[in-house]
Design a protein around this motif. Sequence first.
Motif, PDB file in Angstrom:
ATOM      1  N   ALA A 130     -33.183 -47.092  81.130  1.00  0.00           N
ATOM      2  CA  ALA A 130     -33.968 -47.011  82.358  1.00  0.00           C
ATOM      3  C   ALA A 130     -34.852 -45.770  82.355  1.00  0.00           C
ATOM      4  O   ALA A 130     -36.033 -45.826  82.714  1.00  0.00           O
ATOM      5  N   GLY A 144     -27.608 -55.724  82.444  1.00  0.00           N
ATOM      6  CA  GLY A 144     -28.983 -55.966  82.890  1.00  0.00           C
ATOM      7  C   GLY A 144     -29.233 -55.420  84.284  1.00  0.00           C
ATOM      8  O   GLY A 144     -30.285 -54.832  84.549  1.00  0.00           O
ATOM      9  N   VAL A 202     -29.636 -51.604  84.071  1.00  0.00           N
ATOM     10  CA  VAL A 202     -30.954 -51.220  83.553  1.00  0.00           C
ATOM     11  C   VAL A 202     -32.043 -51.535  84.570  1.00  0.00           C
ATOM     12  O   VAL A 202     -32.915 -50.714  84.860  1.00  0.00           O
ATOM     13  N   GLY A 203     -31.999 -52.731  85.125  1.00  0.00           N
ATOM     14  CA  GLY A 203     -33.030 -53.141  86.075  1.00  0.00           C
ATOM     15  C   GLY A 203     -33.093 -52.269  87.310  1.00  0.00           C
ATOM     16  O   GLY A 203     -34.157 -52.096  87.900  1.00  0.00           O
ATOM     17  N   HIS A 259     -35.897 -49.644  87.519  1.00  0.00           N
ATOM     18  CA  HIS A 259     -37.292 -50.062  87.372  1.00  0.00           C
ATOM     19  C   HIS A 259     -37.771 -50.798  88.621  1.00  0.00           C
ATOM     20  O   HIS A 259     -36.992 -51.431  89.329  1.00  0.00           O
ATOM     21  N   LEU A 281     -39.646 -56.493  87.115  1.00  0.00           N
ATOM     22  CA  LEU A 281     -38.971 -57.132  85.995  1.00  0.00           C
ATOM     23  C   LEU A 281     -39.705 -56.851  84.694  1.00  0.00           C
ATOM     24  O   LEU A 281     -39.081 -56.611  83.653  1.00  0.00           O
ATOM     25  N   ALA A 284     -38.733 -53.477  83.353  1.00  0.00           N
ATOM     26  CA  ALA A 284     -37.371 -53.479  82.824  1.00  0.00           C
ATOM     27  C   ALA A 284     -37.304 -54.193  81.481  1.00  0.00           C
ATOM     28  O   ALA A 284     -36.622 -53.745  80.550  1.00  0.00           O
ATOM     29  N   LEU A 285     -38.001 -55.320  81.359  1.00  0.00           N
ATOM     30  CA  LEU A 285     -38.039 -56.051  80.090  1.00  0.00           C
ATOM     31  C   LEU A 285     -38.678 -55.205  78.994  1.00  0.00           C
ATOM     32  O   LEU A 285     -38.204 -55.187  77.852  1.00  0.00           O
ATOM     33  N   CYS A 336     -36.358 -52.594  77.623  1.00  0.00           N
ATOM     34  CA  CYS A 336     -35.317 -53.157  76.752  1.00  0.00           C
ATOM     35  C   CYS A 336     -35.863 -53.677  75.432  1.00  0.00           C
ATOM     36  O   CYS A 336     -35.094 -54.119  74.578  1.00  0.00           O
ATOM     37  N   LEU A 358     -31.416 -58.225  84.858  1.00  0.00           N
ATOM     38  CA  LEU A 358     -32.658 -57.482  85.080  1.00  0.00           C
ATOM     39  C   LEU A 358     -33.429 -58.061  86.258  1.00  0.00           C
ATOM     40  O   LEU A 358     -33.933 -57.325  87.117  1.00  0.00           O
ATOM     41  N   THR A 374     -34.201 -56.192  89.982  1.00  0.00           N
ATOM     42  CA  THR A 374     -35.587 -55.867  90.351  1.00  0.00           C
ATOM     43  C   THR A 374     -36.101 -56.773  91.470  1.00  0.00           C
ATOM     44  O   THR A 374     -37.261 -56.660  91.870  1.00  0.00           O
TER      45      THR A 374
END
Length: 231
Positions: free
Chosen positions: A13, A132, A135-136, A139, A142, A145-146, A149, A190, A194
């Motif tokens: 992140a 996910g 991490v999401g 951010h 989306l 975040a993608l 990753c 994710l 988001t």
Amino acid sequence: MTPLVANRAAALALLGDPIRRALYRLAAEGDLTRDGASAALGIPRSTAAVNLDRLTDAGLLVAEFRRLTGRSGPGAGRPAKVYRVATTELVASIPERHYELAAELLAAALERAERDRMPVREAVAEEAFATGAAVGGGHDTLEDALDACGYAPAAGGEGDLVLENCPFHQLATRHTPLVCGANVELVRGLAAATGDDREPVLAPREGRCCVEIRARKDAAEQRRSARYPAQ
């Protein structure tokens, strides 16, 4: 989710921000000061300092105070804060891969399966979604975040997204059902974190990630109606 996976998710992140990613790469090349970072990236010294310290707090960098003149005693000047990478495992590969994330996720899933007496694949799905989501949560979108990753999202038709890269490519090639199942759950995490209402689905295609993100049918229909109003 184990602390190890949570730390990895937090690191991803943080490195999703382009300034922090550039600072990390500079520190990977050699010792980095706040003044040096400011000059290299053309950003205010205060901005460099805040982001370097955030990377240090996350364990990605280590910092020490050092007199850069090599002298000591009166007149030697104040020590500067110098940063260097704490690990080389996060240096980006091309195309971008994150096998360490997959290893942590699968190890955590095995521990969960043994602890909770649940099927391994079910534990993998739960750990992937939780990773996910972690991490999401760092951010705003989306797509961001993608990108953090390593999925390299690209626009498809009618609001869809295709993922041009698989961050777990070799594993997905050798253990397709297990890894692709984890992949789609991670992307669903994710999306959930988001607030994106598009649906990640398995759609294997040569040269891309096995996951695509599809717009809901009602949303796609609304876009078509707005574009081609009834006469």
